[in-house]
Design a protein around this motif. Structure first.
Motif, PDB file in Angstrom:
ATOM      1  N   THR A   1       0.886  -2.132  -8.966  1.00 17.02           N
ATOM      2  CA  THR A   1       0.063  -2.331  -7.772  1.00 17.02           C
ATOM      3  C   THR A   1      -0.953  -3.460  -7.986  1.00 17.02           C
ATOM      4  O   THR A   1      -1.276  -4.185  -7.051  1.00 17.02           O
ATOM      5  CB  THR A   1      -0.646  -1.029  -7.342  1.00 17.02           C
TER       6      THR A   1
ATOM      7  N   TRP B   1       8.808   3.529  -5.879  1.00 13.47           N
ATOM      8  CA  TRP B   1       7.357   3.725  -5.724  1.00 13.47           C
ATOM      9  C   TRP B   1       6.987   5.177  -6.031  1.00 13.47           C
ATOM     10  O   TRP B   1       6.055   5.447  -6.789  1.00 13.47           O
ATOM     11  CB  TRP B   1       6.972   3.353  -4.300  1.00 13.47           C
ATOM     12  N   GLN B   2       7.732   6.097  -5.432  1.00 13.09           N
ATOM     13  CA  GLN B   2       7.465   7.524  -5.624  1.00 13.09           C
ATOM     14  C   GLN B   2       7.630   7.923  -7.092  1.00 13.09           C
ATOM     15  O   GLN B   2       6.790   8.606  -7.662  1.00 13.09           O
ATOM     16  CB  GLN B   2       8.404   8.356  -4.735  1.00 13.09           C
TER      17      GLN B   2
ATOM     18  N   PHE C   1       2.555   2.216 -12.904  1.00 13.66           N
ATOM     19  CA  PHE C   1       2.313   2.167 -11.460  1.00 13.66           C
ATOM     20  C   PHE C   1       1.054   1.362 -11.166  1.00 13.66           C
ATOM     21  O   PHE C   1       1.035   0.513 -10.277  1.00 13.66           O
ATOM     22  CB  PHE C   1       2.197   3.587 -10.905  1.00 13.66           C
ATOM     23  N   SER C   2       0.021   1.601 -11.932  1.00 11.92           N
ATOM     24  CA  SER C   2      -1.224   0.867 -11.774  1.00 11.92           C
ATOM     25  C   SER C   2      -1.015  -0.625 -12.011  1.00 11.92           C
ATOM     26  O   SER C   2      -1.513  -1.461 -11.263  1.00 11.92           O
ATOM     27  CB  SER C   2      -2.287   1.417 -12.721  1.00 11.92           C
TER      28      SER C   2
ATOM     29  N   SER D   1       0.804  -1.221   0.000  1.00  9.65           N
ATOM     30  CA  SER D   1       0.000   0.000   0.000  1.00  9.65           C
ATOM     31  C   SER D   1       0.838   1.273   0.000  1.00  9.65           C
ATOM     32  O   SER D   1       0.287   2.371  -0.034  1.00  9.65           O
ATOM     33  CB  SER D   1      -0.931   0.002   1.220  1.00  9.65           C
ATOM     34  N   GLY D   2       2.162   1.128   0.050  1.00  9.55           N
ATOM     35  CA  GLY D   2       3.030   2.312   0.063  1.00  9.55           C
ATOM     36  C   GLY D   2       3.130   2.976   1.424  1.00  9.55           C
ATOM     37  O   GLY D   2       3.551   4.123   1.526  1.00  9.55           O
TER      38      GLY D   2
ATOM     39  N   MET E   1       7.539   5.976  -9.777  1.00 11.42           N
ATOM     40  CA  MET E   1       6.515   5.340 -10.617  1.00 11.42           C
ATOM     41  C   MET E   1       5.159   6.030 -10.457  1.00 11.42           C
ATOM     42  O   MET E   1       4.439   6.205 -11.423  1.00 11.42           O
ATOM     43  CB  MET E   1       6.379   3.858 -10.258  1.00 11.42           C
ATOM     44  N   SER E   2       4.811   6.395  -9.236  1.00  9.59           N
ATOM     45  CA  SER E   2       3.492   6.986  -8.997  1.00  9.59           C
ATOM     46  C   SER E   2       3.368   8.361  -9.632  1.00  9.59           C
ATOM     47  O   SER E   2       2.276   8.778 -10.001  1.00  9.59           O
ATOM     48  CB  SER E   2       3.192   7.062  -7.505  1.00  9.59           C
ATOM     49  N   GLN E   3       4.479   9.063  -9.788  1.00  7.37           N
ATOM     50  CA  GLN E   3       4.436  10.401 -10.365  1.00  7.37           C
ATOM     51  C   GLN E   3       4.669  10.414 -11.872  1.00  7.37           C
ATOM     52  O   GLN E   3       4.131  11.249 -12.580  1.00  7.37           O
ATOM     53  CB  GLN E   3       5.485  11.290  -9.702  1.00  7.37           C
TER      54      GLN E   3
ATOM     55  N   SER F   1       1.699   6.602 -14.672  1.00 12.24           N
ATOM     56  CA  SER F   1       0.561   6.060 -13.927  1.00 12.24           C
ATOM     57  C   SER F   1       0.124   4.687 -14.427  1.00 12.24           C
ATOM     58  O   SER F   1      -0.331   3.865 -13.644  1.00 12.24           O
ATOM     59  CB  SER F   1      -0.613   7.040 -13.962  1.00 12.24           C
TER      60      SER F   1
END
Length: 143
Positions: free
Chosen positions: A88, A73-74, A84-85, A47-48, A76-78, A81
């Motif tokens: 996860t 994580w940071q 990142f999706s 969940s980060g 990839m999330s920025q 997307s």
């Protein structure tokens, strides 16, 4: 997504999920056993929630692992997307199968297998009992 990048993400996801275990349920105030600590660690990683993950570890090597994963994580999330999706989503489908637990003199080794999207990986988590609580010291691949 390029295959090499996908494999790198899958590898990172496996490392992050390398501690998902049984017995995550507990009553309030009850201290976690080794499997519970690792279960909560993996849940936090998925969940980060890196503050929670750090609180379950006690070694500079684990903190280095967490630092690298948190940075990925940071980023990839920025940045991407879709990637990142996908990452996860892969993590969410990870299954853990326990192979054994060995305790002795304030330490514990939990052996387990991770399975996700048709691939598998064998791992070991080493924990140390400190002030009555189990803390992750190391997670390694097993062959």
């Amino acid at each position: 997504m390029k295959r090499g990048r996908f494999m790198a993400l899958t590898g990172a996801a496996l490392l992050a999920a390398s501690a998902m275990f049984v017995f995550s349920c507990r009553s309030q105030g009850e201290k976690l056993g080794p499997e519970g600590v690792v279960t909560e660690f993996v849940s936090a990683m998925k969940s980060g929630d890196f503050d929670k993950a750090y609180s379950l570890c006690d070694s500079s090597s684990m903190h280095s692992h967490l630092d690298a994963y948190a940075q990925m994580w940071q980023k990839m999330s920025q940045k991407d997307s879709a990637s990142f999706s996908a990452m996860t989503e892969i993590l969410a489908g990870t299954e853990v199968h326990f192979k054994g637990v060995t305790e002795g003199d304030g330490t514990c080794v939990v052996e387990y297998a991770l399975e996700m999207e048709g691939s598998g990986k064998n791992c070991s988590a080493t924990l140390r009992l400190e002030e009555g609580e189990w803390k992750l010291v190391e997670i390694t691949d097993r062959h």
